[in-house]
Every structure is written in C-alpha cells, then in structure tokens.
Design an enzyme around this catalytic site. Structure first.
Site, PDB file in Angstrom:
ATOM      1  N   ARG A   1     -12.873  15.091 -34.203  1.00 28.97           N
ATOM      2  CA  ARG A   1     -12.244  16.196 -33.481  1.00 28.97           C
ATOM      3  C   ARG A   1     -12.727  17.466 -34.162  1.00 28.97           C
ATOM      4  NH1 ARG A   1      -9.842  14.331 -28.558  1.00 28.97           N
ATOM      5  NH2 ARG A   1     -12.085  14.368 -28.410  1.00 28.97           N
TER       6      ARG A   1
ATOM      7  N   LYS B   1       0.247   7.619 -23.546  1.00 24.25           N
ATOM      8  CA  LYS B   1       0.697   7.934 -24.908  1.00 24.25           C
ATOM      9  C   LYS B   1       2.200   7.647 -25.017  1.00 24.25           C
ATOM     10  CE  LYS B   1      -3.296  10.389 -24.619  1.00 24.25           C
ATOM     11  NZ  LYS B   1      -4.147  10.409 -23.413  1.00 24.25           N
TER      12      LYS B   1
ATOM     13  N   PHE C   1      -7.009  21.345 -25.029  1.00 28.38           N
ATOM     14  CA  PHE C   1      -7.379  19.936 -25.092  1.00 28.38           C
ATOM     15  C   PHE C   1      -8.625  19.756 -24.232  1.00 28.38           C
ATOM     16  CE2 PHE C   1      -7.517  15.488 -23.954  1.00 28.38           C
ATOM     17  CZ  PHE C   1      -7.601  14.959 -25.233  1.00 28.38           C
ATOM     18  N   THR C   2      -9.489  18.832 -24.644  1.00 30.15           N
ATOM     19  CA  THR C   2     -10.827  18.702 -24.056  1.00 30.15           C
ATOM     20  C   THR C   2     -10.804  18.617 -22.525  1.00 30.15           C
ATOM     21  OG1 THR C   2     -10.651  16.334 -24.488  1.00 30.15           O
ATOM     22  CG2 THR C   2     -11.831  17.642 -26.116  1.00 30.15           C
TER      23      THR C   2
ATOM     24  N   TYR D   1       0.840  -1.202   0.000  1.00 32.23           N
ATOM     25  CA  TYR D   1       0.000   0.000   0.000  1.00 32.23           C
ATOM     26  C   TYR D   1       0.871   1.247   0.000  1.00 32.23           C
ATOM     27  CZ  TYR D   1      -3.799   3.191   0.869  1.00 32.23           C
ATOM     28  OH  TYR D   1      -4.710   4.202   0.736  1.00 32.23           O
TER      29      TYR D   1
ATOM     30  N   ASP E   1       1.878  20.255 -20.547  1.00 25.74           N
ATOM     31  CA  ASP E   1       1.195  18.997 -20.829  1.00 25.74           C
ATOM     32  C   ASP E   1       2.169  18.173 -21.667  1.00 25.74           C
ATOM     33  OD1 ASP E   1      -0.226  16.884 -21.828  1.00 25.74           O
ATOM     34  OD2 ASP E   1      -2.045  18.031 -22.238  1.00 25.74           O
TER      35      ASP E   1
ATOM     36  N   PHE F   1     -18.591  14.454 -26.606  1.00 26.06           N
ATOM     37  CA  PHE F   1     -18.184  13.589 -27.715  1.00 26.06           C
ATOM     38  C   PHE F   1     -18.086  12.121 -27.316  1.00 26.06           C
ATOM     39  CE2 PHE F   1     -13.883  13.285 -26.065  1.00 26.06           C
ATOM     40  CZ  PHE F   1     -13.757  14.455 -25.338  1.00 26.06           C
TER      41      PHE F   1
HETATM   42  N1  F0G Z   1      -3.540  15.991 -22.729  1.00 27.15           N
HETATM   43  C1  F0G Z   1      -3.472  15.566 -23.996  1.00 27.15           C
HETATM   44  C2  F0G Z   1      -2.698  16.351 -24.995  1.00 27.15           C
HETATM   45  C3  F0G Z   1      -4.148  14.405 -24.368  1.00 27.15           C
HETATM   46  O1  F0G Z   1      -4.077  13.992 -25.629  1.00 27.15           O
HETATM   47  C4  F0G Z   1      -4.888  13.693 -23.388  1.00 27.15           C
HETATM   48  C5  F0G Z   1      -5.632  12.498 -23.748  1.00 27.15           C
HETATM   49  C6  F0G Z   1      -4.909  14.175 -22.085  1.00 27.15           C
HETATM   50  C7  F0G Z   1      -4.219  15.323 -21.791  1.00 27.15           C
HETATM   51  C8  F0G Z   1      -5.697  13.490 -20.983  1.00 27.15           C
HETATM   52  O2  F0G Z   1      -5.079  12.352 -20.570  1.00 27.15           O
HETATM   53  O3  F0G Z   1      -6.709  10.554 -21.175  1.00 27.15           O
HETATM   54  O4  F0G Z   1      -4.809  10.115 -19.610  1.00 27.15           O
HETATM   55  O5  F0G Z   1      -6.712  11.487 -18.888  1.00 27.15           O
HETATM   56  N2  F0G Z   1      -5.906  12.212 -24.930  1.00 27.15           N
HETATM   57  C9  F0G Z   1      -6.580  11.022 -25.408  1.00 27.15           C
HETATM   58  C10 F0G Z   1      -6.731  11.116 -26.888  1.00 27.15           C
HETATM   59  C11 F0G Z   1      -7.840  10.690 -24.702  1.00 27.15           C
HETATM   60  O6  F0G Z   1      -7.374  10.227 -27.460  1.00 27.15           O
HETATM   61  O7  F0G Z   1      -6.197  12.031 -27.495  1.00 27.15           O
HETATM   62  P1  F0G Z   1      -5.880  11.048 -20.025  1.00 27.15           P
END
Ligand code: F0G
Length: 458
Positions: A383, A259, A125-126, A73, A216, A450
């Site tokens: 996108r 990634k 980014f979303t 843990y 990021d 989305f």
């Molecule tokens: N920042 C970037 C540039 C990303 O592409 C993503 C995720 C995140 C942050 C968030 O990270 O998913 O680990 O919580 N991108 C994925 C995509 C979902 O399909 O581009 P996460």
C-alpha cells in the site's frame, strides 16, 4: 476483579489444512509472480494476510442460511431479508444490492458526479477514487495531517480537517462538490477510525452548503468499536447503537460486504434519497442484474443479512479488533516500525523506515511484501507508490507519504499462534533489512496497476 485474557467468542467446527513450501520453492514462486503478491497462487501461501476482503470465516448460521437461498430471478425472499436488515441494523431506507463494493461506487459516482466536479474525502481508496475520476471528478484529500504521519498516536486519524474542507468549498464553490466521500475506517491510513464528534461537525458544515455525504461503510462496525473504546461519551453504547448513529449522519452508503459483513462476496448501495434510489435501480439492471439480486445469488444475500447482524455484536468486534491489536502490540514491543495507533483490520508496516536505503522509485513496500513471503510464506499487500498509481495529468508516479505493507487479518480465520509466527517473521525480515535490494517495474497495467504489475529484482 481477576484479569482474564480475551478469547474468541466461538469454537472451531471445520479446519482447512495449510501447506508450507520450502524457502527455495517460495523464492521461485515469488519470482514467477513478478514479485507481486497478488500474482501468487493461494496454494503457495502459508498465512494469507493479503486482505480481509471476502476471506472471513462464515458462521454455522450463515452456512445454514445458504441452504435457505431462494434462487428466483425476481423478488427472492433473501432480498427482502437483506433489505429489512439494512433498514433495521444500518438505518438506511433504500437498498440496491451489488456483487461487491466497487459496483456500488461505480453507480453512486455516475449518479452524483458531473464533469469538472470535486470530491473531497478522508484519504482515498483505490477503487473509490478511480470511479470518481472516471465519472469526471477530481478527488481532493481533506483528511487531517496526522493521518499521513505513521508516528502520530492521534486516536481518530480518519477525521476530516474542516479547514481543508471549508477551503475547498471557498475555492471551487459548493455547487462543484456533489458530496463528501467519508469512509469508516480509513483503509489507506492504516485502518484508522473517524470520530463521531468530527462526523457531526462535517454533517453540520455540509448541510449548510447542501452537500451530501457518501459513506463508504465497508468497516463501519470496526469503526464503531473504536469509538466505543476511545471516544468520550460512548463507553456505555453498544457497537450496534454507534453504527446506527454514524449512518444517521450520512445520506448514501456504499458497502463492500466482504469485510465487516462477514461474507465471501457481496455489497450494496444504500440511500435515503428516493431520486438516487430510482436512478440506481435503473443502472443496476445494466451492470449487475435485477434490482432484487444485483449480481448475487439468493443464498449470498441470506449469508450477508446474517453476517450484518453478527458484525455489530460487541463480543465479535472485541475479538476481531483484539486479534489485530495483539499482533500490532507484539511488533511494537520489538520496536518494529508500524503505523500507530494500531488500526482495526490490519497492522501496517512502515516500509520507508524498514528500508531507508531505498527510494520510492525502488518500491520499498513492494520489496518488503516479497521479502516477507520469501521468509515465511506470509502474504501481505503493498500500500504505497504502486497502489497510488500515476498522476492523470503529468503521467508521473503519485508519491504517497505513506509507503506501507499491510498485514490484513481475515475475520475468525487465524489463531493467536498464527499471529505469533507472523510477528517472528516480520522481526527476522526487519533484522535483515539492510540487505534488501529494491525492484524495477517491468509491466504496468493502466488501471489499478498494483493488482497485476510485474517486477524484477534490481
Ligand atoms: N472501500 C474500501 C474502504 C475498501 O477497503 C474496499 C476494498 C472497497 C471500498 C471496494 O470494495 O473490493 O468489494 O469492490 N478493499 C479490499 C482491500 C480490496 O483489500 O482492502 P470491493
């Protein structure tokens, strides 16, 4: 010197069989999924280019690392391995692991943002933007104009426009800007890199005003590879050296290790600031788990530590980005409208140019992703206007200039022959483009619509 084709710096040890449905079955599947590729079952997909997130193939070293998982843990040895890796490979002082990137975005947004603040960034980014807004900030896009133009061939479309940043500082005051959100590479712009020259200038300007930079770093090694290939003065540096130089110009970092870092799950918040570190360590126990595991198993942290080291190897990036460029060039040669130049993690189709007869209210990118699936079982991601969501104040759709479909390439998963099949299918869909009808949204979730929105054919 004799020319030689590039090839993968690995061989394949294990395979995962794929299934291919008939066209009739695919039409049924996408209809049942509300014309949203996120709602398809992965079993019904032939070549899955939905995302490069958590979809990479781990190496035999990483799989072996799983067996070294220390599932204590507290104080797992895998945490210390990961911490040391983040310090030596990335150069950040403090590490707080999280289950994925958005958990780190949540924490850094809550720690640094006050109600009424502004967060400038190189495009949104979303999840990143949503966390900034939920913490009380307004996001301001300060990326260069070229980034919004799919036809601009500028090699560093991730660059920040210093005039836009200065104008925001002049307008709202530096004390209302806790940080600049800087991403390597810019996902929504088409996987476009930022240059070191630009980042150095951003560092100089932010330092003058006491503004932090939150990095990021989800695809930082891919960005570093592009700098090595294209930015004057970096041809003799390794990807690993460039990664460290990028990071050294920033204060904090959020990472989706799903990634670049070649794992199926994982992320972290890293910082050089002791105060931010302490606050994040406090928060992580509320939302994720103890600060030495942050929602991950010990084995996940081990795989991540190994994956980080593999991700900064020059030959890995050469093959990874090389495969994306290979697919992009096949499409460019056929005159398919794609975002130029080809980015690092995927090829982005310009849905507005595919379907000039559809308005953005008819969701051209959503339509194109569905058509591609029906044609060949290739799964891509919208996108465009669906991803951009609604304006918080007016309630209207945000209409982004870029209305794209992303063919995202998982790392070390598909072969060149798969890329050929994808290109053939995209070309067929393009040739039949004028027959496509748009979509109508019939279900819309409140956040990040989305992922779960449903549509009907017009
Ligand atoms: N920042 C970037 C540039 C990303 O592409 C993503 C995720 C995140 C942050 C968030 O990270 O998913 O680990 O919580 N991108 C994925 C995509 C979902 O399909 O581009 P996460």
């Amino acid at each position: 010197m004799k020319r030689r084709s590039w090839a993968e710096p690995y061989k394949i040890k294990m395979v995962e069989p794929l299934k291919m449905l008939s066209k009739k079955e695919r039409e049924k599947a996408i209809d049942e999924a509300g014309y949203n590729t996120f709602l398809l079952r992965s079993e019904d997909v032939y070549i899955d280019l939905l995302t490069d997130s958590g979809t990479s193939a781990m190496s035999d070293r990483q799989w072996a690392g799983l067996m070294l998982g220390d599932e204590a843990y507290a104080g797992s040895r895998n945490f210390y391995h990961l911490e040391e890796t983040v310090q030596t490979i990335y150069g950040y002082k403090h590490l707080v692991p999280t289950h994925q990137g958005r958990a780190a975005e949540h924490m850094i947004s809550k720690i640094l943002i006050k109600q009424g603040d502004y967060v400038p960034g190189n495009m949104y980014f979303t999840t990143t933007k949503l966390h900034q807004e939920m913490a009380g900030a307004k996001f301001v896009d300060v990326i260069i104009d070229e980034a919004h133009d799919p036809n601009s061939e500028y090699p560093f479309k991730g660059d920040i426009d210093l005039n836009k940043l200065q104008a925001l500082i002049d307008k709202v005051g530096a004390d209302k800007i806790p940080y600049v959100a800087m991403a390597t590479t810019v996902n929504m712009a088409g996987g476009q890199p930022i240059s070191l020259n630009n980042l150095k200038a951003v560092r100089e300007l932010t330092q003058k005003y006491g503004i932090d930079i939150v990095h990021d770093m989800t695809r930082v090694a891919e960005n570093a590879y592009m700098i090595q290939q294209k930015e004057p003065g970096y041809q003799d540096k390794t990807v690993a050296e460039i990664v460290k130089e990028i990071n050294s110009l920033t204060d904090h970092a959020t990472m989706s290790a799903k990634k670049d870092a070649l794992v199926n799950i994982g992320g972290f918040l890293a910082t050089n600031d002791q105060r931010v570190f302490e606050e994040a360590r406090n928060m992580v126990v509320v939302y994720e788990g103890l600060h030495t595991y942050g929602g991950l198993a010990g084995r996940d942290m081990e795989a991540m530590a190994i994956g980080i080291k593999e991700s900064v190897m020059d030959e890995h990036q050469k093959a990874r980005v090389g495969q994306v460029q290979y697919l992009g060039n096949l499409l460019l040669k056929q005159g398919i409208p794609v975002v130029k130049p080809i980015g690092t993690h995927g090829v982005f189709l310009d849905a507005k140019a595919f379907y000039p007869h559809l308005t953005q209210d008819e969701f051209p990118a959503q339509t194109l992703a569905a058509e591609l699936y029906i044609d060949s079982g290739v799964r891509a991601m919208e996108r465009g206007v669906v991803s951009a969501g609604r304006n918080k104040e007016t309630g209207k759709h945000n209409y982004p200039k870029l209305e794209l479909v992303r063919l995202t390439i998982p790392r070390r998963v598909y072969t060149q022959a798969h890329m050929d099949v994808v290109a053939e299918s995209v070309i067929d869909v393009y040739e039949n483009a004028k027959n496509a009808r748009g979509l109508k949204m019939i279900y819309e979730p409140k956040y990040l619509r989305f992922f779960q929105a449903r549509f009907e054919k017009l």
